[in-house]
Design a protein around this motif. Structure first.
Motif, PDB file in Angstrom:
ATOM      1  N   TYR A  15      41.756  44.614  34.862  1.00 23.12           N
ATOM      2  CA  TYR A  15      42.091  43.289  35.441  1.00 23.12           C
ATOM      3  C   TYR A  15      40.722  42.526  35.542  1.00 23.12           C
ATOM      4  O   TYR A  15      39.914  42.890  36.202  1.00 23.12           O
ATOM      5  CB  TYR A  15      42.896  43.161  36.919  1.00 23.12           C
ATOM      6  N   PRO A  16      40.657  41.443  35.081  1.00 24.02           N
ATOM      7  CA  PRO A  16      39.483  40.607  35.116  1.00 24.02           C
ATOM      8  C   PRO A  16      39.524  39.982  36.507  1.00 24.02           C
ATOM      9  O   PRO A  16      40.380  39.472  37.027  1.00 24.02           O
ATOM     10  CB  PRO A  16      39.463  39.608  34.087  1.00 24.02           C
ATOM     11  N   LEU A  17      38.097  39.762  37.069  1.00 21.39           N
ATOM     12  CA  LEU A  17      37.968  39.178  38.085  1.00 21.39           C
ATOM     13  C   LEU A  17      37.540  37.615  37.934  1.00 21.39           C
ATOM     14  O   LEU A  17      36.945  37.631  36.793  1.00 21.39           O
ATOM     15  CB  LEU A  17      37.039  40.120  39.256  1.00 21.39           C
ATOM     16  N   ALA A  18      37.454  36.841  38.643  1.00 17.60           N
ATOM     17  CA  ALA A  18      37.025  35.702  38.635  1.00 17.60           C
ATOM     18  C   ALA A  18      35.351  35.666  38.324  1.00 17.60           C
ATOM     19  O   ALA A  18      34.633  36.509  39.031  1.00 17.60           O
ATOM     20  CB  ALA A  18      37.011  34.573  39.963  1.00 17.60           C
ATOM     21  N   GLY A  26      31.591  38.137  39.037  1.00 16.37           N
ATOM     22  CA  GLY A  26      32.947  38.295  38.502  1.00 16.37           C
ATOM     23  C   GLY A  26      32.637  40.004  37.505  1.00 16.37           C
ATOM     24  O   GLY A  26      31.505  40.237  37.326  1.00 16.37           O
ATOM     25  N   GLY A  27      33.659  40.571  37.517  1.00 18.88           N
ATOM     26  CA  GLY A  27      33.742  41.851  36.340  1.00 18.88           C
ATOM     27  C   GLY A  27      35.139  42.289  36.223  1.00 18.88           C
ATOM     28  O   GLY A  27      35.950  41.298  36.103  1.00 18.88           O
ATOM     29  N   VAL A  28      35.457  43.601  36.086  1.00 19.36           N
ATOM     30  CA  VAL A  28      36.741  43.965  35.955  1.00 19.36           C
ATOM     31  C   VAL A  28      37.112  45.098  36.787  1.00 19.36           C
ATOM     32  O   VAL A  28      36.373  45.857  37.326  1.00 19.36           O
ATOM     33  CB  VAL A  28      37.004  44.474  34.327  1.00 19.36           C
ATOM     34  N   ALA A 281      36.891  50.495  42.225  1.00 26.15           N
ATOM     35  CA  ALA A 281      37.254  50.433  40.932  1.00 26.15           C
ATOM     36  C   ALA A 281      36.478  49.295  40.118  1.00 26.15           C
ATOM     37  O   ALA A 281      36.477  49.479  38.854  1.00 26.15           O
ATOM     38  CB  ALA A 281      38.873  50.329  40.815  1.00 26.15           C
ATOM     39  N   THR A 282      35.967  48.278  40.621  1.00 24.12           N
ATOM     40  CA  THR A 282      35.127  47.430  39.939  1.00 24.12           C
ATOM     41  C   THR A 282      33.852  47.928  39.426  1.00 24.12           C
ATOM     42  O   THR A 282      33.101  47.404  38.469  1.00 24.12           O
ATOM     43  CB  THR A 282      34.846  46.083  40.654  1.00 24.12           C
ATOM     44  N   ASN A 283      33.403  49.039  40.221  1.00 24.60           N
ATOM     45  CA  ASN A 283      31.975  49.428  39.905  1.00 24.60           C
ATOM     46  C   ASN A 283      32.250  51.079  40.116  1.00 24.60           C
ATOM     47  O   ASN A 283      31.378  51.657  41.128  1.00 24.60           O
ATOM     48  CB  ASN A 283      30.775  48.852  40.921  1.00 24.60           C
TER      49      ASN A 283
END
Length: 333
Positions: A15-18, A26-28, A281-283
């Protein structure tokens, strides 16, 4: 050996972040990050893990309710991973979902009759109104409700009754595979047992296949044939239920099982307390995602993701501890 009804290969759901957030760039969110498994016809495959590990996202992705980033999902011999909404419509007759919250999954503005009749109408499974009414009444009776319940609305039912209605709706199109996303977690213990027994009866009577998602290991042990243990978007162990419960291999599985309450106070079992908390989960950590909390971590765990090993038939583990090459190197040194 029964044939596979579902084959999942390297499935990823991000899921992409802003682009800019309060917390930084942002990231995913790597909710599901490379999951591979298969499910045989007429079996129950349980998926367990801590909250936030990606269990529900995996279930929604398999139903194509959430978009798939990468990977393949082969349902009953058909690759559905790139199907759009129009292509998925006829596939809905093969795969259905029972949702976690029985209070949120039913439309409060629709009668129970219309809730169950809607998928039958969409897929043109009834020739006329009389047949439609008969099918709805039969479905209600099959899940333990009465015909007069059809004219009522969701707010007039208890949580257990609402979940039965959700099950009836899932059965309306006569699916082969049902994904049950924590279907008893919001119910009282006594009601949980009733719903689990109902699911078992339906499985036998209708030759159904289930994916049963839960965080309660006791519930999963009761209903499942095979199990996948999930951590931070990946399976860490999978295979036959009895093998996993009697001989867990992965340190994370051992820690989960050590936390299951035992009714007999005379039985003593050592609790395995994991360090820290689940990483973001983003990193996620490099290498093995569990290495930041693992009591048996090795230097290789920090940089190299483990492959899938099969120490015994139908028992898979993703852990460097079971790499024969590493054992040989350690013996030589």
């Amino acid at each position: 050996m029964a044939k596979n009804i579902l084959e999942v290969e390297d499935l990823k759901i991000y899921y992409p972040l802003a682009s800019e957030t309060f917390f930084g760039k942002g990231g995913v969110v790597k909710a599901v990050d490379g999951v591979t498994f298969d499910i045989r016809e007429n079996e129950v495959f349980g998926i367990v893990g801590e909250s936030g590990c990606g269990k529900s996202t995996l279930g929604r992705g398999l139903c194509r309710l959430d978009p798939i980033t990468e990977g393949r999902v082969v349902l009953d011999g058909q690759d559905i991973s790139k199907f759009d909404r129009k292509q998925m419509r006829p596939i809905r007759k093969t795969i259905q979902m029972i949702f976690q919250d029985p209070y949120a999954s039913l439309n409060p503005r629709m009668s129970i009759f219309d809730i169950i009749a809607e998928p039958i109408r969409i897929h043109n499974l009834a020739k006329n109104d009389k047949e439609l009414e008969e099918r709805v009444v039969n479905l209600l009776r099959r899940v333990g409700l009465d015909a007069y319940h059809a004219n009522r609305y969701p707010h007039e039912f208890s949580g257990g009754q609402r979940q039965r209605i959700g099950i009836a709706r899932a059965l309306a199109v006569e699916p082969k595979l049902i994904i049950a996303d924590e279907p008893v977690s919001a119910l009282d213990v006594s009601i949980q047992a009733q719903v689990l027994n109902l699911l078992n009866e339906l499985k036998k009577d209708l030759n159904l296949t289930y994916i049963f998602i839960a965080h309660d290991l006791s519930v999963v042990e009761h209903i499942s044939d095979r199990i996948g243990v999930m951590y931070l978007g990946n399976f860490v162990e999978a295979g036959d239920k009895n093998k996993i419960y009697k001989n867990p291999l992965h340190p994370y599985t051992k820690a989960l099982l050590s936390a299951v309450p035992i009714a007999d106070p005379t039985v003593k079992r050592k609790r395995i307390i994991l360090e820290g908390s689940i990483p973001s989960a983003t990193n996620p950590p490099s290498g093995c995602k569990f290495h930041t909390r693992c009591p048996k971590r090795m230097p290789i765990c920090e940089t190299v993701a483990p492959q899938r090993y099969e120490p015994s038939p139908d028992h898979y583990v993703y852990c460097h501890l079971y790499d024969d090459k590493l054992e040989a190197q350690a013996a030589e040194s």
